[in-house]
Scaffold this active site. Structure first.
Site, PDB file in Angstrom:
ATOM      1  N   TYR A 157       0.803  -1.212   0.000  1.00  0.00           N
ATOM      2  CA  TYR A 157       0.000   0.000   0.000  1.00  0.00           C
ATOM      3  C   TYR A 157       0.847   1.278   0.000  1.00  0.00           C
ATOM      4  O   TYR A 157       0.318   2.376  -0.136  1.00  0.00           O
ATOM      5  CB  TYR A 157      -0.844  -0.006   1.276  1.00  0.00           C
ATOM      6  N   LYS A 205      -0.537 -12.896   6.429  1.00  0.00           N
ATOM      7  CA  LYS A 205      -0.499 -13.987   5.445  1.00  0.00           C
ATOM      8  C   LYS A 205       0.930 -14.540   5.409  1.00  0.00           C
ATOM      9  O   LYS A 205       1.535 -14.706   4.341  1.00  0.00           O
ATOM     10  CB  LYS A 205      -0.903 -13.472   4.055  1.00  0.00           C
ATOM     11  N   ASP A 226      -7.055 -14.797   5.726  1.00  0.00           N
ATOM     12  CA  ASP A 226      -8.291 -15.317   5.126  1.00  0.00           C
ATOM     13  C   ASP A 226      -9.137 -16.058   6.158  1.00  0.00           C
ATOM     14  O   ASP A 226     -10.356 -15.929   6.197  1.00  0.00           O
ATOM     15  CB  ASP A 226      -7.999 -16.193   3.906  1.00  0.00           C
ATOM     16  N   ASP A 246      -7.107  -2.849   5.600  1.00  0.00           N
ATOM     17  CA  ASP A 246      -8.036  -2.110   4.752  1.00  0.00           C
ATOM     18  C   ASP A 246      -9.281  -2.963   4.493  1.00  0.00           C
ATOM     19  O   ASP A 246     -10.414  -2.525   4.701  1.00  0.00           O
ATOM     20  CB  ASP A 246      -7.330  -1.785   3.432  1.00  0.00           C
TER      21      ASP A 246
END
Ligand code: NAP
Length: 428
Positions: A154, A226, A292, A316
């Site tokens: 980002y 992740k 996830d 986000d």
């Protein structure tokens, strides 16, 4: 908004905020629906402060310009005086701003965050009784998300496909890291982005989350990442987080790493007993979850999440997904904070909704709840509690703006300003 001679700036001394009884707080009213929302919000804030402190404390609101209003008046989307105002007075609040179209700044919000190095994006998500929600048990959701605000994919380090930058990067990879180069499936047509994740950046974010959990008597901090796939960025974030929790907060936290070590050494029953004793003693549990899975579990088992610390992109997605679960996407507040310098800008998370500008129609709660966060950050918790009480009361009574009214049976639709009145009336 008279200028009060006794008004003073908020300051930070030895890491502690000093908030005078008459602090100066700069505000940006915002574009589009911003002025309607700000008018209602500031009345709610002043009423709550008056009710909490009976005139002993009072905010001196000082307007600073940004966005369309600044451009129209000064031909500058983000005047230096505005940045200086936020620098000098430490804490400020803003409504939504139009994103300038056609080059220059990517976003005024991002520019402010970068200039003041506001590395935490704080998003508390909770349900207000009566707010229409797409899930069956929204009352189980009470999560505070600490999203890293300055790094990750980002950070905006990317090159367009076919550009000179991509050609240089590919040539470098081909020459020095041929195995990496081979992982790029279609090099001729790839745009390329970089994902910096540093130890300092991760630690300051996670430190803030753990401190918040301890100070607010929260039960756990979940590091969401992740790291199973991106080991040296997201995996490192997780590892640095556990190491920091042990090193800096050893006496106040119990980590999942500790549980695993005890399990390997003495077996699962001993590890469970150790964890149970630590939590009974009031220690904060530090655990981690793959992003996830965390998103699934926030839907299916939301009460297992309390404080979340995560990287920029995960945060986000997660902030908006969880806000949607409580029906709060239009009213979600946010804070951008640097806990070392004390700088903080609290802001509406929705946009300017220009089609509703000057109609006195939209929901002011995103700015009002941003103010609630701001007063809590300042230590004026009585004000924050009154604001929550007022919103709770008005929403439970079914007096709400159009966005909620269209989803609630038997609700009475009121204007932005009237919603503000009702919130004030419900403060008691
Ligand atoms: P938006 O302004 O958030 O509006 C999208 C829709 O969200 C509105 O049409 C409305 O839905 C609903 N909505 C937004 N604010 C609401 C409120 N206070 N009360 C009730 N409903 C509300 O998004 P956009 O139209 O994509 O963006 C407009 C401008 O805002 C752009 O210039 C964008 O760059 C900027 N922006 C600024 C920020 C910020 O400053 N933080 C954030 C996002 C976007 P309905 O039509 O269903 O009633």
């Amino acid at each position: 908004m008279s200028e009060n001679a006794s008004a003073q700036p908020i300051t930070l001394k030895n890491g502690v905020l000093f908030v005078p009884d008459h602090p100066v707080i700069p505000f940006i009213e915002g574009d589009g629906t911003g002025p309607d929302i700000w008018r209602a919000s500031v009345r709610v804030f002043d009423a709550a402060v008056q009710k909490a402190y009976g005139g002993k404390r009072q905010v001196e609101w000082r307007e600073v310009l940004a966005g369309q209003k600044a451009y129209d008046l000064e031909q500058n989307w983000l005047p230096q005086a505005t940045i200086d105002g936020f620098r000098q007075y430490l804490i400020g609040i803003k409504g939504p701003l139009t994103t300038p179209v056609g080059g220059g700044m990517r976003s005024l919000n991002v520019a402010l965050r970068q200039m003041l190095d506001l590395y935490v994006c704080l998003r508390p998500v909770r349900w207000f009784k009566g707010v229409p929600s797409p899930v069956r048990t929204p009352e189980k959701i009470d999560v505070v998300i600490f999203r890293e605000n300055t790094e990750d994919i980002y950070a905006g380090i990317e090159w367009e496909a076919g550009s000179e930058g991509v050609a240089k990067l590919l040539a470098f990879l081909k020459q020095d890291f041929p195995q990496m180069y081979q992982r790029i499936r279609f090099p001729e047509s790839s745009g390329i982005g970089l994902k910096p994740v540093s130890r300092e950046g991760s630690e300051r974010l996670i430190r803030s989350a753990i401190r918040y959990a301890i100070e607010n008597k929260r039960k756990s901090v979940t590091l969401v990442h992740k790291g199973n796939i991106m080991k040296y960025t997201e995996g490192a974030f997780r590892n640095w987080g556990y190491a920091l929790a042990t090193r800096e907060f050893g006496g106040q936290t119990y980590t999942w790493d500790q549980w695993e070590a005890t399990k390997a050494d003495k077996g699962e029953a001993a590890a469970n007993a150790e964890q149970k004793a630590a939590l009974a003693a009031g220690k904060v549990l530090i655990k981690d979850a793959i992003a996830d899975i965390a998103l699934q579990q926030l839907l299916t088992r939301p009460d297992e999440f309390d404080v979340v610390a995560t990287l920029n992109l995960n945060g986000d997605y997660m902030s908006d997904a969880v806000a949607a679960q409580v029906g709060g996407i239009g009213i979600a507040p946010g804070g951008n904070i640097n806990y070392e310098t004390g700088h903080a800008v609290f802001e509406a998370t929705h946009g300017t909704a220009p089609k509703y500008a000057n109609l006195d129609k939209v929901n002011p709660c995103s700015v009002i709840l941003s103010g609630e966060m701001m007063f809590r950050y300042m230590g004026w918790t009585e004000v924050s509690d009154l604001i929550i009480k007022g919103i709770d009361g008005s929403v439970s009574a079914g007096t709400v703006t159009y966005d909620f009214a269209r989803l609630m049976q038997g609700a009475t639709e009121v204007s932005t300003s009237e919603f503000g009145n009702r919130i004030i009336a419900h403060m008691g």
